[in-house]
Design a protein around this motif. Structure first.
Motif, PDB file in Angstrom:
ATOM      1  N   MET A 157       0.839  -1.198   0.000  1.00 41.35           N
ATOM      2  CA  MET A 157       0.000   0.000   0.000  1.00 41.35           C
ATOM      3  C   MET A 157       0.874   1.248   0.000  1.00 41.35           C
ATOM      4  SD  MET A 157      -2.971  -0.937   2.792  1.00 41.35           S
ATOM      5  CE  MET A 157      -3.989   0.488   2.336  1.00 41.35           C
ATOM      6  N   ASP A 158       0.450   2.248  -0.782  1.00 41.51           N
ATOM      7  CA  ASP A 158       1.066   3.566  -0.784  1.00 41.51           C
ATOM      8  C   ASP A 158       0.112   4.548  -0.117  1.00 41.51           C
ATOM      9  OD1 ASP A 158       3.440   2.929  -2.274  1.00 41.51           O
ATOM     10  OD2 ASP A 158       2.176   2.784  -4.061  1.00 41.51           O
ATOM     11  N   ALA A 159       0.629   5.715   0.254  1.00 40.47           N
ATOM     12  CA  ALA A 159      -0.195   6.739   0.889  1.00 40.47           C
ATOM     13  C   ALA A 159      -1.427   7.039   0.042  1.00 40.47           C
ATOM     14  CB  ALA A 159       0.619   8.006   1.106  1.00 40.47           C
ATOM     15  N   GLY A 160      -2.577   7.113   0.695  1.00 38.13           N
ATOM     16  CA  GLY A 160      -3.835   7.407   0.017  1.00 38.13           C
ATOM     17  C   GLY A 160      -4.605   6.192  -0.443  1.00 38.13           C
ATOM     18  N   SER A 161      -4.000   4.999  -0.362  1.00 35.13           N
ATOM     19  CA  SER A 161      -4.717   3.796  -0.819  1.00 35.13           C
ATOM     20  C   SER A 161      -5.533   3.186   0.321  1.00 35.13           C
ATOM     21  CB  SER A 161      -3.754   2.783  -1.417  1.00 35.13           C
ATOM     22  OG  SER A 161      -2.800   2.371  -0.476  1.00 35.13           O
ATOM     23  N   SER A 162      -6.544   2.413  -0.068  1.00 38.70           N
ATOM     24  CA  SER A 162      -7.455   1.768   0.879  1.00 38.70           C
ATOM     25  C   SER A 162      -7.584   0.294   0.530  1.00 38.70           C
ATOM     26  CB  SER A 162      -8.840   2.414   0.831  1.00 38.70           C
ATOM     27  OG  SER A 162      -8.773   3.783   1.174  1.00 38.70           O
ATOM     28  N   LEU A 163      -7.870  -0.516   1.557  1.00 38.76           N
ATOM     29  CA  LEU A 163      -7.852  -1.968   1.399  1.00 38.76           C
ATOM     30  C   LEU A 163      -8.875  -2.610   2.322  1.00 38.76           C
ATOM     31  CD1 LEU A 163      -6.010  -4.576   0.534  1.00 38.76           C
ATOM     32  CD2 LEU A 163      -4.963  -4.196   2.753  1.00 38.76           C
ATOM     33  N   TRP A 164      -9.607  -3.596   1.821  1.00 39.55           N
ATOM     34  CA  TRP A 164     -10.486  -4.432   2.645  1.00 39.55           C
ATOM     35  C   TRP A 164      -9.746  -5.714   3.009  1.00 39.55           C
ATOM     36  CZ3 TRP A 164     -14.712  -2.924   4.946  1.00 39.55           C
ATOM     37  CH2 TRP A 164     -15.474  -1.887   4.395  1.00 39.55           C
ATOM     38  N   ILE A 165      -9.940  -6.163   4.252  1.00 36.03           N
ATOM     39  CA  ILE A 165      -9.377  -7.433   4.725  1.00 36.03           C
ATOM     40  C   ILE A 165     -10.535  -8.324   5.138  1.00 36.03           C
ATOM     41  CG2 ILE A 165      -7.902  -8.562   6.425  1.00 36.03           C
ATOM     42  CD1 ILE A 165      -6.414  -5.852   6.693  1.00 36.03           C
ATOM     43  N   ASP A 166     -10.712  -9.427   4.427  1.00 34.54           N
ATOM     44  CA  ASP A 166     -11.752 -10.403   4.736  1.00 34.54           C
ATOM     45  C   ASP A 166     -11.084 -11.693   5.173  1.00 34.54           C
ATOM     46  OD1 ASP A 166     -14.290  -9.036   4.043  1.00 34.54           O
ATOM     47  OD2 ASP A 166     -13.326  -8.872   2.085  1.00 34.54           O
ATOM     48  N   ALA A 167     -10.716 -11.755   6.435  1.00 42.18           N
ATOM     49  CA  ALA A 167     -10.067 -12.939   7.005  1.00 42.18           C
ATOM     50  C   ALA A 167     -10.878 -13.382   8.208  1.00 42.18           C
ATOM     51  CB  ALA A 167      -8.634 -12.611   7.411  1.00 42.18           C
ATOM     52  N   GLN A 168     -10.735 -14.637   8.580  1.00 40.38           N
ATOM     53  CA  GLN A 168     -11.522 -15.214   9.669  1.00 40.38           C
ATOM     54  C   GLN A 168     -10.619 -15.647  10.816  1.00 40.38           C
ATOM     55  OE1 GLN A 168     -14.951 -15.234   9.800  1.00 40.38           O
ATOM     56  NE2 GLN A 168     -14.624 -13.939   8.006  1.00 40.38           N
ATOM     57  N   PRO A 169     -11.191 -15.822  12.007  1.00 39.54           N
ATOM     58  CA  PRO A 169     -10.383 -16.297  13.133  1.00 39.54           C
ATOM     59  C   PRO A 169      -9.592 -17.540  12.742  1.00 39.54           C
ATOM     60  CG  PRO A 169     -12.566 -15.681  13.888  1.00 39.54           C
ATOM     61  CD  PRO A 169     -12.590 -15.604  12.381  1.00 39.54           C
ATOM     62  N   GLY A 170      -8.360 -17.590  13.213  1.00 38.95           N
ATOM     63  CA  GLY A 170      -7.456 -18.682  12.855  1.00 38.95           C
ATOM     64  C   GLY A 170      -6.484 -18.287  11.763  1.00 38.95           C
ATOM     65  N   GLU A 171      -6.870 -17.298  10.939  1.00 38.92           N
ATOM     66  CA  GLU A 171      -5.945 -16.756   9.951  1.00 38.92           C
ATOM     67  C   GLU A 171      -5.141 -15.642  10.619  1.00 38.92           C
ATOM     68  OE1 GLU A 171      -8.279 -17.428   5.814  1.00 38.92           O
ATOM     69  OE2 GLU A 171      -9.002 -15.782   7.041  1.00 38.92           O
ATOM     70  N   ARG A 172      -4.000 -15.316  10.047  1.00 41.89           N
ATOM     71  CA  ARG A 172      -3.122 -14.311  10.642  1.00 41.89           C
ATOM     72  C   ARG A 172      -3.010 -13.119   9.698  1.00 41.89           C
ATOM     73  NH1 ARG A 172       0.076 -15.940  14.764  1.00 41.89           N
ATOM     74  NH2 ARG A 172       1.949 -14.890  14.027  1.00 41.89           N
ATOM     75  N   VAL A 173      -3.283 -11.917  10.248  1.00 34.35           N
ATOM     76  CA  VAL A 173      -3.204 -10.689   9.460  1.00 34.35           C
ATOM     77  C   VAL A 173      -2.208  -9.748  10.136  1.00 34.35           C
ATOM     78  CG1 VAL A 173      -4.440  -8.667   8.619  1.00 34.35           C
ATOM     79  CG2 VAL A 173      -5.543 -10.909   8.578  1.00 34.35           C
ATOM     80  N   ARG A 174      -1.239  -9.283   9.337  1.00 34.69           N
ATOM     81  CA  ARG A 174      -0.176  -8.428   9.846  1.00 34.69           C
ATOM     82  C   ARG A 174       0.005  -7.244   8.895  1.00 34.69           C
ATOM     83  NH1 ARG A 174       3.571 -11.763   8.746  1.00 34.69           N
ATOM     84  NH2 ARG A 174       4.975 -10.710   7.334  1.00 34.69           N
TER      85      ARG A 174
END
Length: 190
Positions: A157-174
Motif C-alpha cells: 500500500m502507498d499513501a492514500g490507498s485503501s484496502l479491505w481485509i476479509d479474514a476469519q479467526p485462525g488466519e493471521r493478518v499483519r
C-alpha cells in the motif's frame, strides 16, 4: 478466495457539500448506496461550517491534517486534535471551526444494529489485527508505505490507498511499514 482487496480509485465518489464549505469523498457504503447501514468517507473541510444532520446515525470522526473544533447545540465543545477520534449522534449536527486552517476528516457512519469501530494511529514496524467471525477490517493509509499480509497473501500500500481485509479467526493478518493509518473494524452480519 482472496482475503485482501484494494479499493479501486475509480470507485470513489466526491461530492460538494450543499453549503459549499467542503467536499466529501465516499469510499464505500453498504449494503447499497440508497439504504446504507454503514458508510466510510473522507471530508475535505475548507472553512468553518455547520455539518449536515444525519438522524438515526451514529458517527465516529477523526481529524486527519489539522485540529478541528466541534460546537454542539447543547453547549458541548470538542477539540479534535490530529488523529484523535470522537463519537456523536448524527442528528446533532455540530458547527465546525478550523483553528489552524483547512483539514480533512475520516468519517464512519453507522445505522440500525450495525457495529463498527474507528481507530487512527501511527504505524511503525509490525502490528497484528485481531480477527472475529463476521467482522472485516478496512485500512486507509494516510502516509508512508505498508505491506499487508493475510496468511500467504500480500498487498503493498502507498499513501492514500485503501484496502479491505476479509479474514476469519485462525488466519493471521499483519501490517508492516511506516506512516499513519486509519483502521475500521466493521460487522458484516448479525
Amino acid at each position: 478466495m482472496s482475503r485482501l482487496s484494494l479499493v479501486p480509485v475509480t470507485s470513489l465518489r466526491t461530492q460538494a457539500w450543499a453549503n459549499g464549505a467542503g467536499t466529501t469523498t465516499v469510499i464505500a457504503n453498504g449494503p447499497d448506496d440508497t439504504h446504507w447501514q454503514w458508510r466510510l468517507s473522507i471530508a475535505d473541510i475548507a472553512q468553518a461550517c455547520t455539518f449536515s444532520p444525519y438522524p438515526d446515525t451514529r458517527r465516529q470522526f477523526v481529524a486527519l491534517d489539522a485540529p478541528l473544533q466541534l460546537h454542539f447545540d447543547d453547549g458541548r465543545d470538542v477539540l479534535l486534535l490530529r488523529l484523535s477520534v470522537t463519537h456523536f449522534d448524527g442528528a446533532d449536527a455540530p458547527h465546525a471551526s478550523l483553528p489552524e486552517g483547512p483539514t480533512r476528516a475520516f468519517n464512519l457512519m453507522l445505522r440500525g444494529a450495525t457495529e463498527g469501530a474507528l481507530i487512527a494511529r501511527p504505524l511503525n514496524g509490525s502490528m497484528w489485527l485481531p480477527l472475529r467471525a463476521q467482522w472485516r477490517w478496512f485500512v486507509h493509509l494516510l502516509s508512508g508505505r505498508a505491506d499487508v499480509h493475510a496468511d500467504d497473501e500480500r498487498i503493498a500500500m502507498d499513501a492514500g490507498s485503501s484496502l479491505w481485509i476479509d479474514a476469519q479467526p485462525g488466519e493471521r493478518v499483519r501490517i508492516e511499514g511506516g506512516g499513519e493509518l486509519v483502521l475500521i473494524q466493521l460487522a458484516t452480519a448479525h
